[in-house]
Design an enzyme around this catalytic site. Structure first.
Site, PDB file in Angstrom:
ATOM      1  N   HIS A 143      -3.201 -12.198 -18.662  1.00 24.87           N
ATOM      2  CA  HIS A 143      -2.573 -11.170 -18.046  1.00 24.87           C
ATOM      3  C   HIS A 143      -1.854 -10.293 -19.408  1.00 24.87           C
ATOM      4  CE1 HIS A 143      -0.116  -8.322 -15.711  1.00 24.87           C
ATOM      5  NE2 HIS A 143      -0.830  -8.453 -14.639  1.00 24.87           N
ATOM      6  N   GLY A 223      20.153  -4.372 -25.121  1.00 22.04           N
ATOM      7  CA  GLY A 223      19.774  -5.493 -25.860  1.00 22.04           C
ATOM      8  C   GLY A 223      19.362  -5.175 -27.316  1.00 22.04           C
ATOM      9  N   HIS A 228      13.203 -10.933 -29.012  1.00 19.25           N
ATOM     10  CA  HIS A 228      13.625 -12.226 -29.027  1.00 19.25           C
ATOM     11  C   HIS A 228      12.591 -13.216 -29.538  1.00 19.25           C
ATOM     12  CE1 HIS A 228      15.249 -16.038 -27.193  1.00 19.25           C
ATOM     13  NE2 HIS A 228      16.153 -15.633 -27.167  1.00 19.25           N
ATOM     14  N   PRO A 229      12.934 -14.303 -30.289  1.00 19.89           N
ATOM     15  CA  PRO A 229      12.054 -15.027 -30.962  1.00 19.89           C
ATOM     16  C   PRO A 229      10.906 -15.823 -29.945  1.00 19.89           C
ATOM     17  CG  PRO A 229      14.150 -15.806 -31.431  1.00 19.89           C
ATOM     18  CD  PRO A 229      14.340 -14.721 -30.738  1.00 19.89           C
ATOM     19  N   THR A 230      11.689 -16.117 -28.944  1.00 20.69           N
ATOM     20  CA  THR A 230      10.777 -17.095 -27.722  1.00 20.69           C
ATOM     21  C   THR A 230      10.453 -16.179 -26.637  1.00 20.69           C
ATOM     22  OG1 THR A 230      12.845 -18.238 -27.027  1.00 20.69           O
ATOM     23  CG2 THR A 230      11.414 -19.132 -28.848  1.00 20.69           C
ATOM     24  N   ALA A 231      11.578 -15.351 -26.209  1.00 18.19           N
ATOM     25  CA  ALA A 231      11.741 -14.558 -24.994  1.00 18.19           C
ATOM     26  C   ALA A 231      10.974 -13.314 -24.753  1.00 18.19           C
ATOM     27  CB  ALA A 231      13.011 -14.616 -24.200  1.00 18.19           C
ATOM     28  N   GLY A 232      10.784 -12.880 -26.025  1.00 19.28           N
ATOM     29  CA  GLY A 232      10.105 -11.494 -26.149  1.00 19.28           C
ATOM     30  C   GLY A 232      10.966 -10.389 -25.670  1.00 19.28           C
TER      31      GLY A 232
END
Length: 360
Positions: A143, A223, A228-232
């Protein structure tokens, strides 16, 4: 979770589901003749099946309307992670109504309800849990997605919901931004009316969005100006009711699914308000026509299923049982039978009105 998984056909449950749907339509016709007010759903359900736990409406007191939110998170393979994410929204005043996960999509759709402040708190708790539990660098679902907490739609079920929904969305967008995640607004609150749908932000996926942010070609509404490096990245919006509906192909592969999707979707000259993708589900060993019905009051699932069947027949493919993702309003399936919908079964809890009656 593949709702219409083949192999075992529950004939008695299917017949019961059709009786249930028929009872709703018959009771509504009777109420219309008598000028009765309110929802007939609970009465029809109890007459056929008796009381069921978990179907009590969300609290009937309070000046703010009960709102529904349908956050989508990019995690659908690890049951432990899904359970933790689902548990995170259960703050005071918020009810978790439905959890729908799909391992091929690597995605979970949560349906939650609550009044303004409580609903915002539940969604921000989910955002925090997502940062802790989801690493987009390892997310490989079919997705399209931009973030761990990918989209957060607040549903506008009536005109009275508009301003409260906007307020909740603003609170959530600000809070998610404070977690170090860029937030773009979409739907009714999009900064650019020409860019108001989630797919319009997803060109190139997260990698493309991250590159555009770094280059200064994108400016989030809240923001930081880098992913964000992991949360995108997260999309927060306000929209009307939407139906997520999937139809797998019992034979035929990705090519056939894409052909059918192209002919069904509005953009290809198909049905009004229908967005469609052809996807390959490796774990299921099948191809799927995955659809969003953005105007279900205009074009509902029964019409979409009929069109998918017709297009599949044209190219020699066979559609399987339909899959409803999340909940649906009874208006969207008014008068339809299980055969019309392509569903193997339908349960009372899948109706929005079973949990949040109109006017709550």
């Amino acid at each position: 979770v593949w709702q219409g998984d083949g192999g075992c056909h529950h004939t008695n449950r299917a017949q019961g589901s059709d009786r249930y749907l028929a009872a709703i339509w018959a009771q509504e016709r009777d109420q219309a003749k008598k000028g009765a007010q309110g929802s007939s759903l609970v009465n029809a359900r109890e007459a056929l099946e008796g009381p069921q736990a978990g179907l009590e409406p969300v609290g009937a007191v309070g000046s703010d309307p009960v709102l529904i939110a349908v956050p989508n998170v990019s995690a659908g393979r690890d049951p432990g992670i899904v359970s933790e994410l689902a548990a995170s929204v259960r703050v005071a005043g918020v009810r978790l109504l439905d959890v729908h996960s799909d391992p091929d999509h690597d995605r979970t759709v949560l349906t939650i309800a609550g009044r303004g402040v409580a609903l915002a708190a539940g969604l921000l708790a989910l955002a925090e849990a997502g940062v802790a539990l989801i690493d987009m660098r390892r997310q490989r679902g079919v997705h399209p997605r931009l973030g761990g907490l990918d989209v957060v739609p607040i549903v506008r079920r009536s005109d009275d919901d508009e301003m409260p929904a906007r307020s909740v969305a603003g609170e959530v967008a600000m809070g998610v931004g404070d977690l170090g995640i860029p937030v773009f607004l979409y739907g009714d609150i999009a900064a650019d009316p020409e860019r108001s749908r989630p797919h319009q932000f997803r060109d190139g996926g997260l990698e493309g969005m991250a590159a555009r942010l770094d280059a200064g070609d994108e400016e989030p509404d809240f923001g930081p100006h880098h992913a964000h490096p992991t949360a995108g990245v997260t999309l927060v919006g306000v929209r009307g009711p939407l139906v997520a509906w999937n139809v797998p192909l019992e034979d035929g592969g990705l090519t056939e699914a894409r052909v059918i999707a192209a002919r069904v979707r509005e953009r290809g000259g198909g049905l009004t308000g229908v967005r469609a993708l052809g996807l390959s589900l490796i774990e299921q060993g099948a191809a799927q026509v995955s659809m969003n019905l953005e105007e279900p009051a205009v074009v509902g699932p029964a019409e979409v299923v009929a069109r998918v069947r017709a297009e599949a027949e044209r190219i020699g493919a066979t559609p399987g049982n339909s899959e409803l993702v999340g909940l649906i309003s009874k208006d969207a399936i008014r008068g339809a039978t299980l055969a019309d919908l392509g569903l193997e079964r339908f349960e009372p809890r899948q109706l929005v009105e079973a949990h949040v009656p109109r006017g709550s």
